[in-house]
Design an enzyme around this catalytic site. Structure first.
Site, mmCIF file in Angstrom:
data_model
loop_
_atom_site.group_PDB
_atom_site.id
_atom_site.type_symbol
_atom_site.label_atom_id
_atom_site.label_comp_id
_atom_site.label_asym_id
_atom_site.label_seq_id
_atom_site.Cartn_x
_atom_site.Cartn_y
_atom_site.Cartn_z
ATOM 1 N N HIS A 44 0.830 -1.214 0.000
ATOM 2 C CA HIS A 44 0.000 0.000 0.000
ATOM 3 C C HIS A 44 0.864 1.263 0.000
ATOM 4 O O HIS A 44 0.551 2.233 -0.690
ATOM 5 C CB HIS A 44 -0.895 0.020 1.246
ATOM 6 C CG HIS A 44 -1.797 -1.158 1.387
ATOM 7 N ND1 HIS A 44 -1.622 -2.135 2.336
ATOM 8 C CD2 HIS A 44 -2.907 -1.522 0.695
ATOM 9 C CE1 HIS A 44 -2.584 -3.036 2.243
ATOM 10 N NE2 HIS A 44 -3.374 -2.699 1.249
ATOM 11 N N GLN A 54 -18.012 -6.432 -1.131
ATOM 12 C CA GLN A 54 -17.176 -7.290 -1.982
ATOM 13 C C GLN A 54 -16.833 -8.618 -1.313
ATOM 14 O O GLN A 54 -16.065 -9.403 -1.854
ATOM 15 C CB GLN A 54 -15.906 -6.555 -2.415
ATOM 16 C CG GLN A 54 -14.908 -6.269 -1.317
ATOM 17 C CD GLN A 54 -13.810 -5.321 -1.790
ATOM 18 O OE1 GLN A 54 -14.039 -4.147 -2.049
ATOM 19 N NE2 GLN A 54 -12.613 -5.842 -1.937
HETATM 20 P P1 AMP Z 1 -6.271 -4.139 -0.371
HETATM 21 O O1 AMP Z 1 -6.135 -3.299 0.854
HETATM 22 O O2 AMP Z 1 -5.751 -5.521 -0.222
HETATM 23 O O3 AMP Z 1 -7.646 -4.055 -0.978
HETATM 24 O O4 AMP Z 1 -5.312 -3.483 -1.444
HETATM 25 C C1 AMP Z 1 -5.406 -2.125 -1.774
HETATM 26 C C2 AMP Z 1 -4.562 -1.850 -2.988
HETATM 27 O O5 AMP Z 1 -3.212 -2.203 -2.706
HETATM 28 C C3 AMP Z 1 -4.987 -2.699 -4.198
HETATM 29 O O6 AMP Z 1 -4.887 -1.904 -5.369
HETATM 30 C C4 AMP Z 1 -3.973 -3.808 -4.199
HETATM 31 O O7 AMP Z 1 -3.746 -4.355 -5.471
HETATM 32 C C5 AMP Z 1 -2.748 -3.084 -3.701
HETATM 33 N N1 AMP Z 1 -1.813 -4.052 -3.119
HETATM 34 C C6 AMP Z 1 -2.047 -4.934 -2.122
HETATM 35 N N2 AMP Z 1 -0.954 -5.693 -1.895
HETATM 36 C C7 AMP Z 1 -0.013 -5.295 -2.779
HETATM 37 C C8 AMP Z 1 1.320 -5.697 -3.063
HETATM 38 N N3 AMP Z 1 1.912 -6.680 -2.400
HETATM 39 N N4 AMP Z 1 1.976 -5.066 -4.048
HETATM 40 C C9 AMP Z 1 1.375 -4.068 -4.755
HETATM 41 N N5 AMP Z 1 0.137 -3.639 -4.535
HETATM 42 C C10 AMP Z 1 -0.565 -4.239 -3.566
#
Ligand code: AMP
Length: 283
Positions: free
Chosen positions: A37, A61
């Site tokens: 993030h 979701q």
């Molecule tokens: P989430 O909080 O899991 O919904 O993720 C929020 C954003 O962070 C989304 O766009 C994810 O694709 C991105 N994200 C989560 N983990 C990673 C990672 N390891 N590398 C790059 N982006 C990430």
């Protein structure tokens, strides 16, 4: 960094910046922040005047038997990480703030939402597109940042923006990994100690599948080899492991140039996803 909990307050804060034609970035997250993030936030910081990060575990979701209630949350920690990554506004709405009423109006994602992660998680991407649409309307960002970790989500959001003319540019950010190769995820905390040791095999198997495919051009062999590797070297069970074209997520064909090799693996308390994006030029 300001913490904002209501839509009205966020819109009031942003009004002046919009009038001044500031470049505003949106980084949507579900919190429990990690380096993935903060990498999105830092990319946003570089190319924009202002960074808004949302921190909201979006109930729409999650399926009925999924981990909505148990999804990890730690706002105090999120505030620190977001502020260090250069976020200006951390938007932390309640569920009632985001969904005060339900008029039954739904976004129906198309066929690309029914495969890969969508096959095991019916309705998941409808919920993602719903919350992302709301955030786009609330923030009206110039640029919005999403991780390639969720490659199918990124592809579907690009379709949403194209099909519904959202005036925003979608920026994809490469996957951030732990030192041993495991893709960073808020859900990694649910791995047992033994599973955590095994989990880097997922990335190794995808890498091997990519190498095999580029060498032998045999999709079935490359995929089966990777499935076998994950199922013998970990206690995880494969949900899917597929090679598709990207970003349209179709079956590959001789003209396919951009590939997505993606997998989802169930461990005892968690389902992890990972992928590799690559092009034919790498042959
Ligand atoms: P989430 O909080 O899991 O919904 O993720 C929020 C954003 O962070 C989304 O766009 C994810 O694709 C991105 N994200 C989560 N983990 C990673 C990672 N390891 N590398 C790059 N982006 C990430």
């Amino acid at each position: 960094m300001k913490i904002i909990t209501t839509i009205v307050e966020l819109q009031q804060e942003l009004e002046m910046h919009h009038l001044e034609n500031k470049k505003i970035a949106l980084v949507p997250t579900m919190g429990y922040l990690h380096e993935g993030h903060s990498t999105l936030a830092k990319a946003a910081r570089q190319d924009n005047d202002l960074v808004v990060m949302s921190d909201f575990v979006n109930p729409t979701q999650f399926g009925p038997n999924e981990d909505y209630e148990n999804y990890p949350r730690d706002l105090a920690r999120d505030e620190k990480i977001a502020s260090e990554a250069g976020v200006d506004y951390l938007f932390v709405p309640t569920v009632d703030e985001m969904y005060p009423a339900d008029g039954g109006i739904r976004i129906e994602a198309g066929p690309a939402s029914k495969i890969l992660c969508g096959a095991a998680r019916p309705g998941h991407f409808n919920g993602v597109l719903q919350v992302v649409s709301k955030l786009f309307h609330i923030v009206q960002p110039t640029n919005a940042y999403f991780g390639q970790k969720d490659a199918q989500q990124l592809a579907l959001i690009k379709l949403l923006v194209r099909d519904y003319n959202f005036p925003v540019t979608i920026c994809g950010v490469p996957i951030v990994r732990e030192d041993d190769g495991l893709a960073k995820s808020s859900r990694n905390v649910f791995l047992t100690a033994e599973e955590r040791k095994q989990a880097p095999v997922i990335q190794q198997a995808l890498q091997q599948a990519k190498d095999n495919f580029l060498k032998h051009h045999d999709k079935e062999f490359a995929i089966q080899n990777a499935i076998d590797m994950i199922e013998t070297k970990t206690s995880g069970h494969i949900d899917y492991l597929e090679l598709r074209s990207y970003p349209d997520l179709q079956e590959i064909h001789p003209e396919t140039n951009q590939f997505l090799l993606a997998t989802a693996v169930y461990f005892s308390n968690v389902r992890l996803i990972d992928n590799i994006l690559f092009t034919i030029e790498e042959i």
